[in-house]
Design an enzyme around this catalytic site. Structure first.
Site, PDB file in Angstrom:
ATOM      1  N   ASN A 219       5.488 -15.607 -16.085  1.00 39.95           N
ATOM      2  CA  ASN A 219       4.340 -16.096 -14.735  1.00 39.95           C
ATOM      3  C   ASN A 219       3.363 -17.053 -16.101  1.00 39.95           C
ATOM      4  OD1 ASN A 219       1.806 -14.735 -14.603  1.00 39.95           O
ATOM      5  ND2 ASN A 219       3.371 -14.150 -13.513  1.00 39.95           N
ATOM      6  N   ASP A 291       6.502 -10.328  -9.283  1.00 33.66           N
ATOM      7  CA  ASP A 291       6.871  -9.149  -8.228  1.00 33.66           C
ATOM      8  C   ASP A 291       8.354  -9.237  -7.860  1.00 33.66           C
ATOM      9  OD1 ASP A 291       4.921  -9.470  -6.592  1.00 33.66           O
ATOM     10  OD2 ASP A 291       4.781 -11.888  -6.157  1.00 33.66           O
ATOM     11  N   LYS A 301      22.104 -11.381 -25.255  1.00 35.48           N
ATOM     12  CA  LYS A 301      22.352 -12.387 -24.645  1.00 35.48           C
ATOM     13  C   LYS A 301      23.764 -12.627 -24.032  1.00 35.48           C
ATOM     14  CE  LYS A 301      20.897 -16.832 -25.997  1.00 35.48           C
ATOM     15  NZ  LYS A 301      20.817 -17.618 -27.121  1.00 35.48           N
ATOM     16  N   PRO A 317       7.805  -2.314  -7.932  1.00 33.58           N
ATOM     17  CA  PRO A 317       6.856  -1.832  -7.397  1.00 33.58           C
ATOM     18  C   PRO A 317       5.579  -3.293  -7.255  1.00 33.58           C
ATOM     19  CG  PRO A 317       7.653  -0.548  -9.366  1.00 33.58           C
ATOM     20  CD  PRO A 317       7.873  -2.124  -9.525  1.00 33.58           C
ATOM     21  N   ASP A 318       5.423  -2.851  -6.228  1.00 33.34           N
ATOM     22  CA  ASP A 318       3.353  -3.044  -5.762  1.00 33.34           C
ATOM     23  C   ASP A 318       2.874  -2.160  -6.079  1.00 33.34           C
ATOM     24  OD1 ASP A 318       1.802  -3.821  -4.928  1.00 33.34           O
ATOM     25  OD2 ASP A 318       2.029  -4.926  -2.596  1.00 33.34           O
ATOM     26  N   PHE A 336      -6.899  -8.919  -7.634  1.00 32.09           N
ATOM     27  CA  PHE A 336      -6.446 -10.016  -7.358  1.00 32.09           C
ATOM     28  C   PHE A 336      -5.828 -10.730  -6.678  1.00 32.09           C
ATOM     29  CE2 PHE A 336      -9.438 -11.475 -10.428  1.00 32.09           C
ATOM     30  CZ  PHE A 336     -10.127 -11.104 -11.135  1.00 32.09           C
ATOM     31  N   LYS A 350      -3.947  -9.657   1.607  1.00 33.59           N
ATOM     32  CA  LYS A 350      -3.854  -8.741   0.895  1.00 33.59           C
ATOM     33  C   LYS A 350      -4.732  -7.294   1.314  1.00 33.59           C
ATOM     34  CE  LYS A 350      -1.191 -11.672  -1.519  1.00 33.59           C
ATOM     35  NZ  LYS A 350      -1.822 -13.118  -2.490  1.00 33.59           N
ATOM     36  N   LYS A 354      -2.874  -3.787   1.433  1.00 31.91           N
ATOM     37  CA  LYS A 354      -2.696  -3.079  -0.004  1.00 31.91           C
ATOM     38  C   LYS A 354      -3.532  -1.779   0.133  1.00 31.91           C
ATOM     39  CE  LYS A 354      -0.430  -6.671  -2.119  1.00 31.91           C
ATOM     40  NZ  LYS A 354       0.235  -7.156  -3.815  1.00 31.91           N
TER      41      LYS A 354
HETATM   42  O1  C5P Z   1       1.134 -10.909  -5.463  1.00 30.13           O
HETATM   43  P1  C5P Z   1       0.380 -10.680  -4.881  1.00 30.13           P
HETATM   44  O2  C5P Z   1      -0.564 -12.113  -4.250  1.00 30.13           O
HETATM   45  O3  C5P Z   1       0.837  -9.990  -4.209  1.00 30.13           O
HETATM   46  O4  C5P Z   1      -1.179  -9.739  -6.281  1.00 30.13           O
HETATM   47  C1  C5P Z   1      -1.977  -9.327  -5.016  1.00 30.13           C
HETATM   48  C2  C5P Z   1      -2.670  -8.198  -5.861  1.00 30.13           C
HETATM   49  O5  C5P Z   1      -1.401  -6.987  -5.991  1.00 30.13           O
HETATM   50  C3  C5P Z   1      -2.626  -8.005  -7.464  1.00 30.13           C
HETATM   51  O6  C5P Z   1      -4.382  -7.313  -7.792  1.00 30.13           O
HETATM   52  C4  C5P Z   1      -1.658  -8.203  -8.552  1.00 30.13           C
HETATM   53  O7  C5P Z   1      -1.963  -7.078  -9.419  1.00 30.13           O
HETATM   54  C5  C5P Z   1      -1.229  -6.577  -7.503  1.00 30.13           C
HETATM   55  N1  C5P Z   1       0.467  -7.100  -7.450  1.00 30.13           N
HETATM   56  C6  C5P Z   1       0.770  -4.967  -7.631  1.00 30.13           C
HETATM   57  N2  C5P Z   1       2.092  -5.647  -8.428  1.00 30.13           N
HETATM   58  C7  C5P Z   1       3.124  -6.549  -7.505  1.00 30.13           C
HETATM   59  C8  C5P Z   1       2.402  -7.533  -7.303  1.00 30.13           C
HETATM   60  C9  C5P Z   1       1.069  -7.740  -6.887  1.00 30.13           C
HETATM   61  O8  C5P Z   1      -0.436  -4.581  -8.411  1.00 30.13           O
HETATM   62  N3  C5P Z   1       4.427  -6.027  -8.088  1.00 30.13           N
END
Ligand code: C5P
Length: 411
Positions: A219, A291, A301, A317-318, A336, A350, A354
């Site tokens: 991104n 994500d 390649k 991973p989140d 954020f 969120k 989270k």
């Molecule tokens: O992508 P999203 O809007 O859910 O992101 C919200 C928060 O989660 C941000 O602080 C981002 O850095 C974090 N995040 C993360 N791991 C991910 C996706 C997002 O820590 N895989």
């Protein structure tokens, strides 16, 4: 009424120029400040004048420059050093020579600049510049560390590179861009070091999830917001670890003074954040993590003809949710949320989902905000229900306003 925390209009900065070839670089600092509406005055030492004429400084600052010749000409009936000392909100000495440093460390005053420092109480930003052997001289290092024990003095350590004496080593004055960023910080905080003792772990930039060695899902996040948060925190006395995705060269130059850990993928960012989590008192996930990743990654390649028509995806991973699970109760966690449309409702969701203490919602569909640019706007939401809207401003100013708000609510 103008908000003095976000505008530089009519702020009062006194620039002291001592002897050194780096004096030429301070001209662009003076010019940028004057163009931003800052009231700039400049004092040159006799040696400073040998490198740049007062006329250059006067023209750039839109005000006559002061030299030792003006020292004893009373300004409006009062000694000039007293007048200037009281006038300044911030003093910047760039370049700071070994000689001026030595005098300041010992409280000596034998010219207009050193007398003005002693006759003032505002914060002083110091940007030394000298030959490597001079900088590394024990007496100079002793003076430097002794001076910095006084909270009033803020340092911009010299960098290393090719010096005007054709040596390669430490002694290069900080770049004008760094000096300007530090000036903006000090004008905002007035020299307050309210993050001393805090260790901040900040993530920034984007992650890249590769399909093959040349193609990735990513991104446009540049890392500028997290770097601004890190620099603002550093200038307020924090220790900072910055975990960042790939950065432009111009941004890589801005991570001085902090522990910078470069990563590429979400998995690497996850590992780096977990590694540095134990030391952190506050964690800020400002990174725009991809994500998803391609379900498989080729090590060589792929030919265009072999590219799949549809790309099977896997989750990464989140990171922030995992940090929320693993953190100790004293560790604060801030996320954020880059959003389009309504930024508040999804961010609140969120924040809850989270397990965060606070979240910064910022729009990415508003001109002049979000990814890549130097400006942003945001709404800060905390778990206890506080809500702070921050109007469009530079990312550095936004960063300071976020720290102000978080400290105000007792983070
Ligand atoms: O992508 P999203 O809007 O859910 O992101 C919200 C928060 O989660 C941000 O602080 C981002 O850095 C974090 N995040 C993360 N791991 C991910 C996706 C997002 O820590 N895989």
């Amino acid at each position: 009424m103008t908000d003095r925390s976000t505008t530089l209009e009519a702020r009062r900065v006194l620039v002291g120029i001592s002897g050194g070839i780096a004096a030429y670089k301070v001209c662009s600092v003076i010019s940028s400040l004057a163009k931003a509406g800052v009231a700039v005055r400049a004092v040159l030492t006799q040696q400073g004048q040998a490198f740049i004429p007062p006329l250059t400084v006067a023209t750039l600052s839109r005000h006559p420059a002061y030299t030792d010749e003006s020292f004893w000409q009373a300004a409006q009936g009062r000694p000039l050093h007293i007048e200037l000392g009281e006038w300044a909100e911030l003093l910047v000495i760039a370049p700071l020579s070994a000689n001026t440093l030595g005098k300041l460390a010992h409280g000596l005053a034998d010219n207009l600049l050193t007398n003005t420092v002693l006759a003032s109480t505002c914060p002083v930003l110091l940007a030394p510049a000298m030959n490597t052997d001079m900088w590394q001289q024990r007496a100079v290092q002793r003076n430097w560390h002794q001076l910095l024990q006084d909270d009033r003095y803020h340092s911009l350590e010299p960098g290393s590179g090719v010096l005007a004496c054709d040596r390669i080593g430490t002694g290069r004055m900080a770049e004008p861009e760094d000096i300007l960023i530090h000036i903006h910080s000090l004008l905002h905080t007035r020299g307050k070091r309210d993050l001393v003792g805090q260790h901040l772990l900040i993530s920034t930039g984007s992650t890249r999830e590769f399909l093959d060695p040349v193609r990735f899902i990513g991104n446009p996040a540049s890392g500028k917001m997290g770097i601004a948060l890190a620099q603002a925190a550093l200038h307020r006395g924090a220790t900072v670890t910055l975990v960042h995705g790939p950065l432009d060269d111009s941004l890589t130059a801005r991570v001085g003074g902090m522990q910078a850990v470069g990563v590429t993928t979400a998995e690497e960012m996850h590992l780096a954040m977990l590694t540095h989590l134990p030391q952190a008192s506050w964690v800020v996930m400002a990174a725009a993590v991809a994500d998803v990743k391609p379900a498989t990654q080729a090590t060589t390649k792929l030919a265009k003809a072999d590219l799949p028509g549809a790309l099977p995806l896997a989750q990464v991973p989140d990171i922030v949710a995992d940090l929320a699970q693993r953190r100790s109760p004293h560790q604060r966690l801030i996320g954020f949320a880059a959003q389009t449309g309504d930024i508040v409702a999804p961010a609140l969701d969120k924040l809850q989902r989270k397990g965060l203490d606070a979240i910064v919602a910022n729009p990415i569909d508003v001109v002049g905000s979000g990814f890549g640019g130097d400006r942003n706007q945001a709404v800060l939401l905390t778990r206890s229900g506080d809500k702070f809207a921050i109007a469009p401003c530079t990312k550095l100013s936004l960063a300071h306003q976020l720290w102000d708000a978080l400290l105000r609510v007792g983070f």
